[in-house]
Design a protein around this motif. Structure first.
Motif, mmCIF file in Angstrom:
data_model
loop_
_atom_site.group_PDB
_atom_site.id
_atom_site.type_symbol
_atom_site.label_atom_id
_atom_site.label_comp_id
_atom_site.label_asym_id
_atom_site.label_seq_id
_atom_site.Cartn_x
_atom_site.Cartn_y
_atom_site.Cartn_z
ATOM 1 N N CYS A 153 0.824 -1.214 0.000
ATOM 2 C CA CYS A 153 0.000 0.000 0.000
ATOM 3 C C CYS A 153 0.854 1.259 0.000
ATOM 4 O O CYS A 153 0.578 2.217 -0.737
ATOM 5 C CB CYS A 153 -0.935 -0.003 1.204
ATOM 6 S SG CYS A 153 -2.240 -1.247 1.149
ATOM 7 N N ASN A 154 1.901 1.271 0.804
ATOM 8 C CA ASN A 154 2.758 2.454 0.873
ATOM 9 C C ASN A 154 3.567 2.636 -0.414
ATOM 10 O O ASN A 154 3.902 3.767 -0.776
ATOM 11 C CB ASN A 154 3.682 2.356 2.082
ATOM 12 C CG ASN A 154 2.950 2.649 3.386
ATOM 13 O OD1 ASN A 154 1.883 3.247 3.382
ATOM 14 N ND2 ASN A 154 3.512 2.220 4.497
ATOM 15 N N LEU A 155 3.872 1.549 -1.099
ATOM 16 C CA LEU A 155 4.513 1.668 -2.409
ATOM 17 C C LEU A 155 3.563 2.326 -3.406
ATOM 18 O O LEU A 155 3.969 3.175 -4.211
ATOM 19 C CB LEU A 155 4.947 0.288 -2.917
ATOM 20 C CG LEU A 155 6.220 -0.295 -2.296
ATOM 21 C CD1 LEU A 155 6.430 -1.734 -2.765
ATOM 22 C CD2 LEU A 155 7.436 0.554 -2.656
ATOM 23 N N LEU A 156 2.283 1.933 -3.352
ATOM 24 C CA LEU A 156 1.294 2.564 -4.231
ATOM 25 C C LEU A 156 1.169 4.056 -3.928
ATOM 26 O O LEU A 156 1.066 4.887 -4.839
ATOM 27 C CB LEU A 156 -0.063 1.878 -4.059
ATOM 28 C CG LEU A 156 -0.241 0.518 -4.730
ATOM 29 C CD1 LEU A 156 -1.521 -0.154 -4.246
ATOM 30 C CD2 LEU A 156 -0.267 0.666 -6.240
ATOM 31 N N LEU A 157 1.186 4.408 -2.645
ATOM 32 C CA LEU A 157 1.093 5.814 -2.263
ATOM 33 C C LEU A 157 2.342 6.594 -2.650
ATOM 34 O O LEU A 157 2.302 7.818 -2.788
ATOM 35 C CB LEU A 157 0.845 5.925 -0.756
ATOM 36 C CG LEU A 157 -0.544 5.496 -0.284
ATOM 37 C CD1 LEU A 157 -0.590 5.370 1.230
ATOM 38 C CD2 LEU A 157 -1.603 6.486 -0.767
ATOM 39 N N ALA A 158 3.441 5.888 -2.836
ATOM 40 C CA ALA A 158 4.689 6.531 -3.259
ATOM 41 C C ALA A 158 4.800 6.622 -4.776
ATOM 42 O O ALA A 158 5.793 7.126 -5.299
ATOM 43 C CB ALA A 158 5.886 5.767 -2.701
ATOM 44 N N VAL A 172 3.329 16.395 -6.667
ATOM 45 C CA VAL A 172 2.064 15.694 -6.424
ATOM 46 C C VAL A 172 1.397 15.337 -7.744
ATOM 47 O O VAL A 172 0.824 14.246 -7.898
ATOM 48 C CB VAL A 172 1.125 16.550 -5.559
ATOM 49 C CG1 VAL A 172 -0.210 15.846 -5.343
ATOM 50 C CG2 VAL A 172 1.785 16.862 -4.219
ATOM 51 N N GLU A 173 1.485 16.233 -8.721
ATOM 52 C CA GLU A 173 0.945 15.929 -10.048
ATOM 53 C C GLU A 173 1.633 14.695 -10.642
ATOM 54 O O GLU A 173 0.980 13.846 -11.249
ATOM 55 C CB GLU A 173 1.127 17.123 -10.983
ATOM 56 C CG GLU A 173 0.643 16.848 -12.402
ATOM 57 C CD GLU A 173 0.905 18.011 -13.348
ATOM 58 O OE1 GLU A 173 0.752 17.823 -14.568
ATOM 59 O OE2 GLU A 173 1.261 19.099 -12.865
ATOM 60 N N THR A 174 2.942 14.593 -10.442
ATOM 61 C CA THR A 174 3.677 13.432 -10.945
ATOM 62 C C THR A 174 3.146 12.140 -10.334
ATOM 63 O O THR A 174 2.986 11.122 -11.026
ATOM 64 C CB THR A 174 5.179 13.574 -10.636
ATOM 65 O OG1 THR A 174 5.686 14.746 -11.282
ATOM 66 C CG2 THR A 174 5.954 12.362 -11.133
ATOM 67 N N ARG A 175 2.824 12.169 -9.053
ATOM 68 C CA ARG A 175 2.297 10.966 -8.403
ATOM 69 C C ARG A 175 0.889 10.636 -8.901
ATOM 70 O O ARG A 175 0.546 9.463 -9.068
ATOM 71 C CB ARG A 175 2.291 11.146 -6.891
ATOM 72 C CG ARG A 175 3.682 11.180 -6.284
ATOM 73 C CD ARG A 175 3.645 10.877 -4.802
ATOM 74 N NE ARG A 175 4.962 10.974 -4.203
ATOM 75 C CZ ARG A 175 5.245 10.659 -2.951
ATOM 76 N NH1 ARG A 175 4.273 10.223 -2.166
ATOM 77 N NH2 ARG A 175 6.462 10.774 -2.474
ATOM 78 N N ILE A 176 0.078 11.675 -9.123
ATOM 79 C CA ILE A 176 -1.267 11.441 -9.649
ATOM 80 C C ILE A 176 -1.186 10.792 -11.024
ATOM 81 O O ILE A 176 -1.877 9.801 -11.311
ATOM 82 C CB ILE A 176 -2.059 12.763 -9.720
ATOM 83 C CG1 ILE A 176 -2.361 13.278 -8.313
ATOM 84 C CG2 ILE A 176 -3.357 12.571 -10.504
ATOM 85 C CD1 ILE A 176 -3.050 14.637 -8.297
ATOM 86 N N MET A 177 -0.334 11.322 -11.888
ATOM 87 C CA MET A 177 -0.216 10.783 -13.238
ATOM 88 C C MET A 177 0.375 9.374 -13.223
ATOM 89 O O MET A 177 0.005 8.525 -14.030
ATOM 90 C CB MET A 177 0.654 11.713 -14.096
ATOM 91 C CG MET A 177 0.126 13.144 -14.203
ATOM 92 S SD MET A 177 -1.599 13.243 -14.717
ATOM 93 C CE MET A 177 -1.489 12.560 -16.354
ATOM 94 N N SER A 178 1.278 9.114 -12.272
ATOM 95 C CA SER A 178 1.821 7.766 -12.132
ATOM 96 C C SER A 178 0.759 6.799 -11.651
ATOM 97 O O SER A 178 0.703 5.638 -12.086
ATOM 98 C CB SER A 178 3.000 7.781 -11.157
ATOM 99 O OG SER A 178 3.469 6.478 -10.897
ATOM 100 N N HIS A 179 -0.126 7.277 -10.778
ATOM 101 C CA HIS A 179 -1.173 6.421 -10.217
ATOM 102 C C HIS A 179 -2.184 6.001 -11.275
ATOM 103 O O HIS A 179 -2.643 4.858 -11.288
ATOM 104 C CB HIS A 179 -1.879 7.158 -9.081
ATOM 105 C CG HIS A 179 -2.952 6.370 -8.419
ATOM 106 N ND1 HIS A 179 -2.698 5.282 -7.609
ATOM 107 C CD2 HIS A 179 -4.319 6.501 -8.449
ATOM 108 C CE1 HIS A 179 -3.844 4.780 -7.162
ATOM 109 N NE2 HIS A 179 -4.832 5.496 -7.661
ATOM 110 N N ILE A 180 -2.535 6.919 -12.186
ATOM 111 C CA ILE A 180 -3.555 6.601 -13.184
ATOM 112 C C ILE A 180 -2.966 5.953 -14.428
ATOM 113 O O ILE A 180 -3.718 5.442 -15.269
ATOM 114 C CB ILE A 180 -4.338 7.859 -13.595
ATOM 115 C CG1 ILE A 180 -3.411 8.852 -14.315
ATOM 116 C CG2 ILE A 180 -4.990 8.507 -12.384
ATOM 117 C CD1 ILE A 180 -4.136 10.075 -14.835
ATOM 118 N N GLY A 181 -1.640 5.941 -14.559
ATOM 119 C CA GLY A 181 -1.008 5.362 -15.740
ATOM 120 C C GLY A 181 -0.600 3.911 -15.530
ATOM 121 O O GLY A 181 -0.606 3.386 -14.415
ATOM 122 N N GLY A 182 -0.262 3.252 -16.620
ATOM 123 C CA GLY A 182 0.270 1.888 -16.553
ATOM 124 C C GLY A 182 -0.756 0.807 -16.326
ATOM 125 O O GLY A 182 -0.405 -0.308 -15.918
#
Length: 276
Positions: free
Chosen positions: A76-81, A200-210
């Motif tokens: 979970c913490n990896l996903l949040l990172a 924070v934008e980078t993390r959002i885009m990483s979360h929705i990508g892949g």
């Protein structure tokens, strides 16, 4: 043409608020890691039964001991990172029969990913509402909002226009496959409108990508080596999808609010010294 179209659009993409350290910190807390297993258990309890994000796997996670949940906490913490194993972003598409000729594709996401996604969505929405960053007229997908508010407003406008013999124009749009057609670049533009810090934008885009999908049928499970990678859209069934839809349409809504000022409903004056 530039003054009529380009300049208003450029203005609509500008941040809604000036730089503010408090807002930046609120955004950064969206991806704050879970402190311990007990906080993880609290988030598991947030997944209500009867909702799409509540799968039987959640109950299996709740039955685990604290020691067994430690690896789940790390995931979970990896996903949040912003880090995710490929398997966590593979959605299973199951065709649900609508009639003899049509099917509706239902996507089942990984329950751990959905739980973390719900946490990100809830934290982000709280920050947007606390600092008044949502575009005016946003009623859906927000805490305290709902379809009743715009329905009442539409009824009031019709009633007032008819009583006062005034003209009122209303346009109703039904977006087909709205979540599937969201461009990730639009979400990035929304981050600019909402003054989201770059990290924070980078993390959002990483979360929705892949993300990728595999099709399962009654005849067998799909081969994970033949998954289809998604290049756009947001995940069907993901708790954050409604919020990301608001992000992707924020610039258009801000531009619309600056051009179309709506129907002026009269405001009720305060009444003092009322005798009951």
């Amino acid at each position: 043409m530039l003054d009529i179209h380009a300049v208003p659009l450029w203005k609509s993409l500008q941040p809604r608020v000036p730089p503010d350290a408090r807002i930046d910190e609120a955004y950064k807390q969206v991806f704050a890691p879970f402190k311990d297993v007990q906080e993880l258990r609290q988030e598991l309890d947030h997944a209500k039964k009867g909702k799409t994000r509540r799968l039987t796997t959640v109950e299996e996670l709740q039955d685990m001991t604290d020691e067994q949940l430690v690896p789940v906490l790390i995931i979970c913490n990896l996903l949040l990172a912003g880090e995710s194993q490929k398997i966590l972003k593979i959605g299973d598409i199951i065709p649900l029969l609508k009639d003899m000729r049509r099917t509706r594709p239902i996507t089942c996401l990984d329950p751990i990913f959905k739980m973390v996604d719900a946490v990100i969505s809830r934290r982000l929405m709280l920050g947007l509402q606390e600092y008044g960053l949502l575009p005016e007229g946003t009623y859906g997908f927000v805490k305290g909002g709902g379809p009743e508010w715009p329905a009442d407003l539409v009824s009031d406008i019709k009633w007032h226009a008819r009583c006062e013999q005034k003209a009122s124009c209303q346009t109703f749009l039904d977006e087909t496959s709205a979540y599937d057609t969201i461009d990730h670049a639009g979400i990035s533009s929304g981050c600019s409108v909402f003054a989201v810090p770059a990290d924070v934008e980078t993390r959002i885009m990483s979360h929705i990508g892949g993300h990728s999908r595999v099709v399962n049928t009654a005849y067998g499970l799909g081969d994970l080596d033949d998954t289809t990678r998604l290049e756009g859209g947001v995940e069907q069934g993901a708790p954050s999808s409604p919020l990301l839809y608001i992000f992707s349409t924020a610039a258009a809504q801000a531009d619309s609010n600056s051009v179309v000022h709506g129907y002026p409903l009269p405001r009720l004056a305060p009444v003092d010294n009322v005798t009951w």
